[in-house]
Design a protein around this motif. Structure first.
Motif, short mmCIF file in Angstrom:
data_model
loop_
_atom_site.label_atom_id
_atom_site.label_comp_id
_atom_site.label_asym_id
_atom_site.label_seq_id
_atom_site.Cartn_x
_atom_site.Cartn_y
_atom_site.Cartn_z
N SER A 161 0.82 -1.22 0.00
CA SER A 161 0.00 0.00 0.00
C SER A 161 0.85 1.27 0.00
CB SER A 161 -0.95 0.01 1.20
OG SER A 161 -0.23 -0.08 2.41
N GLU A 162 2.00 1.24 0.69
CA GLU A 162 2.87 2.41 0.71
C GLU A 162 3.50 2.65 -0.66
OE1 GLU A 162 3.26 4.67 3.18
OE2 GLU A 162 1.57 3.52 4.01
N LYS A 165 1.09 4.37 -3.07
CA LYS A 165 0.94 5.82 -2.87
C LYS A 165 1.92 6.61 -3.73
CE LYS A 165 -0.72 5.41 1.90
NZ LYS A 165 -0.40 5.69 3.34
N LYS A 166 3.06 5.99 -4.06
CA LYS A 166 4.09 6.65 -4.85
C LYS A 166 4.01 6.29 -6.34
CE LYS A 166 7.23 6.15 -0.89
NZ LYS A 166 8.51 5.52 -0.42
N ASN A 198 -6.50 3.95 -6.63
CA ASN A 198 -5.12 4.29 -6.28
C ASN A 198 -4.53 5.41 -7.14
OD1 ASN A 198 -4.16 2.16 -4.19
ND2 ASN A 198 -5.29 0.95 -5.71
N ASN A 199 -5.35 5.96 -8.04
CA ASN A 199 -4.93 7.07 -8.91
C ASN A 199 -3.67 6.70 -9.71
OD1 ASN A 199 -5.46 9.65 -9.93
ND2 ASN A 199 -3.89 10.57 -8.62
#
Length: 391
Positions: A161-162, A165-166, A198-199
């Protein structure tokens, strides 16, 4: 003495595997040994007569040697109609732009979408340009594994998940070169909402949708609900129409993403050569019967190779799509590169080491289905006679 310095990134790029294999092939041929070249995925079928005639007629007109700057109206309409009839997708002109084949497009697309350090997810195994393109944009390239136990699909739910985000972009491709797998509709129905959540921009490489076997039908990701919100797709004429050297393809999908990429390419491109565009019109507006017949011939080749190798003791799964077949190296061998070289020297059969497609390609090889059935049967017999396969 001069000390010439070049970009540090060049340390990451080794000499192309196909160039090395070609040099080795030339060495073996000098000994008089017959070589069956099943390494490079260049179609051996000729383009249709109507395509070559369209290129020839356009090439005889002096005005067609100027910069084209954009797609001709006939080509725009032909692509719109192709997507409508072949994929049941409605396109606007602002939703596509031409590229010099998918390879060029994928090489540059991250320059338009990613800042240095943005994460780009690419498949492993996967085609090398999937990683090389984003690396040119100084993106942080991360691989996602394609495992047999997950039907060679990315484990979307299991991703960090981290890291997500990137993540700015993810490259997906089915049928996938080199592993020759297709994806069910359910995968895309899961992927698109996941990408929105999650874009993450989805870039789909759709080079082989017309080379799919056993009654399956290749599709476009854009035929799935919501895809145009977050996805773009590379569509190529190379493999469906044997237009490989002409370098004609398109980026299709989300209007904002397409127009952003078009703006980038306007700095490096003056448009596809006009005779090439007219040939593309002929390809896209012709009957699909030739394309289907060609796919049927590829399937016969797949059967000759995969069934043939299994019959001599080398287990290889049937390719589901693309013009390739993928196999683990036989029992008793541990290194795919040395196996490929030995296979060439002893059997005269040239294939591509799987390690050139990523870490998870190690221990595998890829065959290109670029010879007629009878020649493929000869290659299988040569492998059997080499004594390299233990029954």
């Amino acid at each position: 003495m001069l000390n010439l310095q070049v970009a540090d990134r060049m340390k990451e790029y080794e000499e192309g595997i196909f160039q090395l294999l070609d040099e080795k092939k030339a060495e073996v041929e000098k000994t008089g040994k017959k070589v069956y070249n099943l390494s490079v995925g260049t179609p051996d079928f000729p383009p249709s007569e109507r395509i070559m005639k369209a290129v020839e007629e356009a090439a005889r007109k002096p005005e067609n040697y100027k910069y084209s700057l954009k797609e001709i109206p006939e080509l725009k309409q032909a692509l719109i109609e192709r997507y409508r009839t072949r994929y049941q997708v409605e396109l606007k002109e602002a939703e596509f732009t031409a590229v010099y084949g998918s390879q060029e497009g994928i090489a540059h697309i991250a320059l338009a979408y990613c800042n240095p350090g943005d994460v780009v997810l690419v498949p492993d195994p996967g085609y090398p340009i999937f990683s090389i393109g984003p690396s040119l944009a100084m993106a942080d390239v991360r691989t996602y594994p394609l495992l047999k136990e997950n039907d060679y699909l990315p484990d979307l739910k299991g991703m960090d998940s981290e890291l997500l985000k990137k993540t700015k972009m993810m490259i997906v491709s089915y049928p996938l070169n080199p592993i020759c797998r297709i994806a069910p509709d359910s995968f895309y129905d899961e992927l698109i909402p996941w990408a929105k959540e999650n874009n993450i921009i989805i870039v789909h490489d759709n080079a082989y949708s017309d080379i799919v076997y056993d009654g399956h039908v290749g599709k476009s990701i854009l035929s799935h609900e919501g895809a145009k919100d977050i996805c773009v797709e590379f569509y190529s004429l190379s493999k469906s129409f044997n237009y490989t050297g002409a370098r004609m393809g398109f980026l299709v999908g989300n209007e904002f993403l397409v127009q952003t990429f078009k703006k980038l390419r306007s700095q490096i491109d003056y448009g596809a050569f006009l005779p090439v565009q007219y040939g593309a019109v002929a390809a896209l507006t012709g009957s699909d019967e030739e394309v289907k017949a060609q796919c049927a011939e590829y399937q016969k080749r797949r059967d000759a190779l995969c069934s043939g190798l299994r019959s001599i003791g080398w287990y290889i799964e049937d390719s589901e799509g693309s013009m390739f077949a993928w196999a683990a190296i036989p029992e008793g061998y541990t290194d795919d590169v040395s196996f490929v070289m030995e296979l060439l020297e002893r059997a005269g059969v040239l294939c591509t080491p799987g390690s050139s497609f990523g870490k998870r390609g190690k221990g595998h090889v890829r065959f290109a289905l670029t010879m007629p059935v009878e020649r493929i049967k000869e290659a299988v017999k040569a492998i059997e006679n080499s004594g390299m396969i233990r029954k």
